[in-house]
Design an enzyme around this catalytic site. Structure first.
Site, PDB file in Angstrom:
ATOM      1  N   GLY A  17      70.565  33.922  54.920  1.00  0.00           N
ATOM      2  CA  GLY A  17      69.729  34.593  53.916  1.00  0.00           C
ATOM      3  C   GLY A  17      68.516  33.739  53.567  1.00  0.00           C
ATOM      4  O   GLY A  17      68.632  32.516  53.466  1.00  0.00           O
ATOM      5  N   ARG A  78      70.559  36.755  60.954  1.00  0.00           N
ATOM      6  CA  ARG A  78      71.960  36.417  61.195  1.00  0.00           C
ATOM      7  C   ARG A  78      72.192  36.766  62.665  1.00  0.00           C
ATOM      8  O   ARG A  78      71.768  37.820  63.117  1.00  0.00           O
ATOM      9  CB  ARG A  78      72.873  37.195  60.266  1.00  0.00           C
ATOM     10  CG  ARG A  78      72.508  36.943  58.783  1.00  0.00           C
ATOM     11  CD  ARG A  78      73.608  37.330  57.842  1.00  0.00           C
ATOM     12  NE  ARG A  78      73.118  37.549  56.489  1.00  0.00           N
ATOM     13  CZ  ARG A  78      73.065  36.607  55.542  1.00  0.00           C
ATOM     14  NH1 ARG A  78      73.478  35.384  55.792  1.00  0.00           N
ATOM     15  NH2 ARG A  78      72.619  36.898  54.334  1.00  0.00           N
ATOM     16  N   ASP A 109      76.043  27.182  54.852  1.00  0.00           N
ATOM     17  CA  ASP A 109      77.197  26.659  55.602  1.00  0.00           C
ATOM     18  C   ASP A 109      77.297  27.208  57.022  1.00  0.00           C
ATOM     19  O   ASP A 109      77.626  26.485  57.961  1.00  0.00           O
ATOM     20  CB  ASP A 109      78.493  27.077  54.885  1.00  0.00           C
ATOM     21  CG  ASP A 109      78.906  26.059  53.853  1.00  0.00           C
ATOM     22  OD1 ASP A 109      78.391  24.944  53.886  1.00  0.00           O
ATOM     23  OD2 ASP A 109      79.762  26.418  53.005  1.00  0.00           O
ATOM     24  N   THR A 131      70.109  28.056  50.305  1.00  0.00           N
ATOM     25  CA  THR A 131      70.789  29.307  49.939  1.00  0.00           C
ATOM     26  C   THR A 131      70.709  29.492  48.429  1.00  0.00           C
ATOM     27  O   THR A 131      70.835  28.524  47.680  1.00  0.00           O
ATOM     28  CB  THR A 131      72.270  29.333  50.380  1.00  0.00           C
ATOM     29  OG1 THR A 131      72.919  30.442  49.734  1.00  0.00           O
ATOM     30  CG2 THR A 131      73.044  28.084  50.021  1.00  0.00           C
ATOM     31  N   ASP A 133      72.932  30.829  46.798  1.00  0.00           N
ATOM     32  CA  ASP A 133      74.311  30.916  46.290  1.00  0.00           C
ATOM     33  C   ASP A 133      74.854  29.607  45.694  1.00  0.00           C
ATOM     34  O   ASP A 133      75.892  29.632  45.029  1.00  0.00           O
ATOM     35  CB  ASP A 133      75.266  31.360  47.414  1.00  0.00           C
ATOM     36  CG  ASP A 133      74.904  32.712  47.997  1.00  0.00           C
ATOM     37  OD1 ASP A 133      74.238  33.504  47.304  1.00  0.00           O
ATOM     38  OD2 ASP A 133      75.284  32.978  49.164  1.00  0.00           O
ATOM     39  N   ASP A 135      76.446  27.382  47.132  1.00  0.00           N
ATOM     40  CA  ASP A 135      77.852  27.246  47.555  1.00  0.00           C
ATOM     41  C   ASP A 135      78.046  26.244  48.695  1.00  0.00           C
ATOM     42  O   ASP A 135      78.999  26.357  49.466  1.00  0.00           O
ATOM     43  CB  ASP A 135      78.413  28.630  47.946  1.00  0.00           C
ATOM     44  CG  ASP A 135      77.670  29.248  49.110  1.00  0.00           C
ATOM     45  OD1 ASP A 135      76.581  28.745  49.472  1.00  0.00           O
ATOM     46  OD2 ASP A 135      78.167  30.235  49.674  1.00  0.00           O
ATOM     47  N   ARG A 177      77.570  35.965  47.128  1.00  0.00           N
ATOM     48  CA  ARG A 177      78.612  36.163  48.148  1.00  0.00           C
ATOM     49  C   ARG A 177      79.973  35.888  47.511  1.00  0.00           C
ATOM     50  O   ARG A 177      80.306  36.539  46.538  1.00  0.00           O
ATOM     51  CB  ARG A 177      78.358  35.267  49.351  1.00  0.00           C
ATOM     52  CG  ARG A 177      78.982  35.863  50.609  1.00  0.00           C
ATOM     53  CD  ARG A 177      78.818  35.002  51.805  1.00  0.00           C
ATOM     54  NE  ARG A 177      77.444  34.928  52.254  1.00  0.00           N
ATOM     55  CZ  ARG A 177      77.069  34.662  53.497  1.00  0.00           C
ATOM     56  NH1 ARG A 177      77.980  34.458  54.414  1.00  0.00           N
ATOM     57  NH2 ARG A 177      75.809  34.595  53.823  1.00  0.00           N
TER      58      ARG A 177
END
Ligand code: ADP
Ligand code: F6P
Length: 333
Positions: A17, A78, A109, A131, A133, A135, A177
């Site tokens: 993303g 992607r 990741d 990202t 996120d 994460d 996500r």
């Protein structure tokens, strides 16, 4: 882990993303490399562009007037083929064909896993965390989170205005996500009445309903529920809550607007430093590394170690978020 030959050309790609600040990172990689006498190449559309050999020469001018722009000038994708051993081998072959001695991969990741596979096939790689996120376990900061969380926060403030005017319950779904960082930060920043995180959600909707009814009795005119994408189903939840409480309830899914927009100062500065560091790490002779921000420092770490790390929501932050929104008057010190 040291690189296996002298680096003359470095490639850079963005993958997964997009995230605001990726352009600052690309610019830093390109200009840091050029300043060290390295040829710089940009790979368009992530691993997909690598496999299709969409490779361009990068000059200082190519990255001019980009630091303030959202999205990624190299575009992103992607790419399913990169998940296969055949795709990974072909990607390594394309790097060799184009004399790319080292690759900077800006992404999450998944993108790092691709970089890890390329490194196993002899391509020097460094990952830069990008990202919205937040994460990535090895890093306390990821490029784009700061902009995205501010964008979401401003949007939620706007929903709150109309929610209060109509005395409604509003469920606002934020991205992330499977991770709840965006939701938790918005929960605190927007003073939400409830925050639903994939890491913490106990699936007891009755508790939320009771909380709404209690708050209404106390005279609250709005009820903001931040729902993380990892839980989802905001529309169905809104219908159930409206039926159970008798209070008009609306769901708003913020969606991709959270990924766009001009990057904040923090995202521009951190991304610039991380991009420059990625080049420095490669030129120090290291490979299979990721750049992280930890304890106030920008460091590099082994990619295998980084990908094996786990990260979760801080219990303390979650408890603070909860205590500032629930029954606070019952617990005087
Ligand atoms: P992110 O990088 O933000 O986590 P994705 O999980 O979609 O986003 O990963 C981005 C891309 O990285 C994927 O489309 C794929 O090309 C590549 N990738 C993901 N996982 C792997 C893997 N295990 N091995 C090789 N490449 C991968
Ligand atoms: O990883 C960033 C992210 O925006 C997630 O928050 C979200 O789950 C996902 O990407 C959406 O991906 P896409 O743009 O492919 O729908």
């Amino acid at each position: 882990m040291t690189a296996n030959k002298e680096i003359k050309t470095i490639g850079v790609l963005t993958s997964g993303g997009d995230a605001p600040g990726m352009n600052a990172a690309i610019r830093a990689v390109v200009r840091r490399g050029l300043s060290r006498g390295i040829n710089m190449k940009g790979i368009k559309k992530g691993y997909s562009g690598l496999l299709n050999e969409e490779i361009i020469d990068m000059t200082a001018v190519n990255v001019s007037d980009t630091i303030q722009k959202g999205g990624t000038i190299l575009q992103t994708a992607r790419c399913t083929e990169m998940r296969t051993p055949e795709g990974q081998q072909r990607a390594a072959d394309v790097c060799r064909k184009h004399d790319i001695d080292a690759l900077v991969v800006i992404g999450g990741d998944g993108s790092f896993a691709g970089a890890q596979k390329l490194a196993n096939l002899g391509i020097n790689t460094v990952g830069v965390p990008g990202t919205i996120d937040l994460d990535i376990a090895c890093s306390e900061y990821t490029i784009g989170f700061d902009t995205a969380v501010n964008t979401a926060m401003e949007a939620i403030d706007k929903v709150r205005d109309t929610s209060t005017s109509h005395e409604r319950v509003s469920i606002i779904e934020v991205m992330g996500r499977n991770a709840g960082y965006l939701a938790l930060w918005c929960g605190i920043a927007n003073g939400a009445e409830d925050v639903l995180l994939p890491e913490k959600y106990d699936y007891d909707e009755q508790k939320i309903i009771n909380n709404i009814i209690d708050n209404r009795k106390k005279g609250k005119k709005h009820h903001i529920i931040i729902n993380a994408e990892g839980i989802g189903h905001s529309e169905a939840m809104a219908k159930r809550i409206e039926a159970a409480t008798g209070i008009e309830t609306r769901a708003t899914i913020l969606g991709h607007m959270q990924r766009g927009g001009t990057p904040t100062c923090k995202d521009r500065v951190y991304a610039s430093i991380m991009g420059a560091k990625a080049v420095d790490v490669l030129l120090e002779g290291k490979t299979k590394r990721v750049i992280c921000y930890r304890d106030g420092e920008y460091i590099d770490m082994d990619i295998n170690e980084a990908l094996a790390m786990k990260k979760t929501i801080s219990e303390y932050q979650f408890e603070v978020s909860y205590s500032l929104s629930h029954n606070y008057s019952k617990n005087p010190r």
